[in-house]
Design a protein around this motif. Sequence first.
Motif, short mmCIF file in Angstrom:
data_model
loop_
_atom_site.label_atom_id
_atom_site.label_comp_id
_atom_site.label_asym_id
_atom_site.label_seq_id
_atom_site.Cartn_x
_atom_site.Cartn_y
_atom_site.Cartn_z
N SER A 1 16.36 86.52 51.58
CA SER A 1 15.49 86.00 50.54
C SER A 1 16.06 84.68 50.03
O SER A 1 16.97 84.11 50.64
N MET A 2 15.55 84.21 48.91
CA MET A 2 16.02 82.95 48.33
C MET A 2 16.44 83.14 46.88
O MET A 2 16.17 84.16 46.28
N MET A 3 17.10 82.15 46.39
CA MET A 3 17.51 82.02 45.00
C MET A 3 18.33 83.23 44.54
O MET A 3 19.28 83.59 45.20
N CYS B 1 19.04 86.02 47.18
CA CYS B 1 19.59 85.63 48.48
C CYS B 1 20.96 86.28 48.69
O CYS B 1 21.93 85.94 48.01
N ALA C 1 23.86 83.95 49.73
CA ALA C 1 24.44 83.12 48.68
C ALA C 1 25.45 83.90 47.85
O ALA C 1 26.25 83.32 47.12
N ILE D 1 15.94 82.51 56.69
CA ILE D 1 15.30 82.49 55.37
C ILE D 1 13.98 81.74 55.58
O ILE D 1 13.94 80.51 55.54
N ALA E 1 13.53 76.79 51.61
CA ALA E 1 14.77 77.44 52.07
C ALA E 1 15.77 76.43 52.62
O ALA E 1 16.97 76.70 52.64
N ARG F 1 16.89 74.03 51.25
CA ARG F 1 17.80 73.67 50.15
C ARG F 1 18.64 74.85 49.66
O ARG F 1 19.45 74.70 48.76
N GLN F 2 18.43 76.03 50.24
CA GLN F 2 19.17 77.22 49.82
C GLN F 2 20.61 77.12 50.28
O GLN F 2 20.88 76.87 51.45
N THR F 3 21.54 77.32 49.38
CA THR F 3 22.95 77.34 49.72
C THR F 3 23.33 78.75 50.15
O THR F 3 22.97 79.72 49.47
N VAL F 4 24.03 78.85 51.27
CA VAL F 4 24.56 80.14 51.72
C VAL F 4 26.04 79.98 52.02
O VAL F 4 26.50 78.89 52.36
N LEU G 1 16.31 78.08 58.55
CA LEU G 1 15.85 77.98 57.16
C LEU G 1 14.53 77.22 57.08
O LEU G 1 14.38 76.15 57.67
#
Length: 189
Positions: free
Chosen positions: A136-138, A141, A144, A155, A160, A162-165, A174
Amino acid sequence: TAAAFGFSQARAGARPEMNRLFVLRTDGATSIGLGHVQRCLAIAQSIVERGDRVEFCLGIADVATRKVISEAGYAITELREEAWFDAEKICEIAGDQPFSVLIDISHPLAVPHAPAVALYCEELRAGGASVAVIDSMMTTCLGARVSLPVDLLVIPYSGAERQTVLDGPRHLALGVDFVIFDPSYAQLE
């Protein structure tokens, strides 16, 4: 990214591992929705079309979820709550055959289990599986929150990219380029 998950050379026609087992570990119920199950059913259809086999492993599930999957013709293993992230159970299902595990539990109820999911992925890979996670995101997630030692982390949502993992996944997919639809949607006019 497909090669990271057991689809190497599928388009070229040369299949080094025919009849690979794909275990789809997901959750679905009227209380959390059936979106994860529907996505996994679309993936399962693609896997079967490639000549491989699918088995569903369900943690959270209700009658409606089991009915949708069984009516689609797939085997189901239900996991007791204490075995939701028991890699031994999945390895037992696979036996000595090559296998991949797709984990699609990208819902808020999975967040408290993030450390268990990371250990689950590590144990599955140690047991010989290729492992992919649809995340998922945010705030929900998992990638993350903990390092996920997986072959592929997907993701598939807008933004996504821009999603940091955390470090851990061998490959990342992503964004909306990786959205998964049921093939029947392509037939709509």
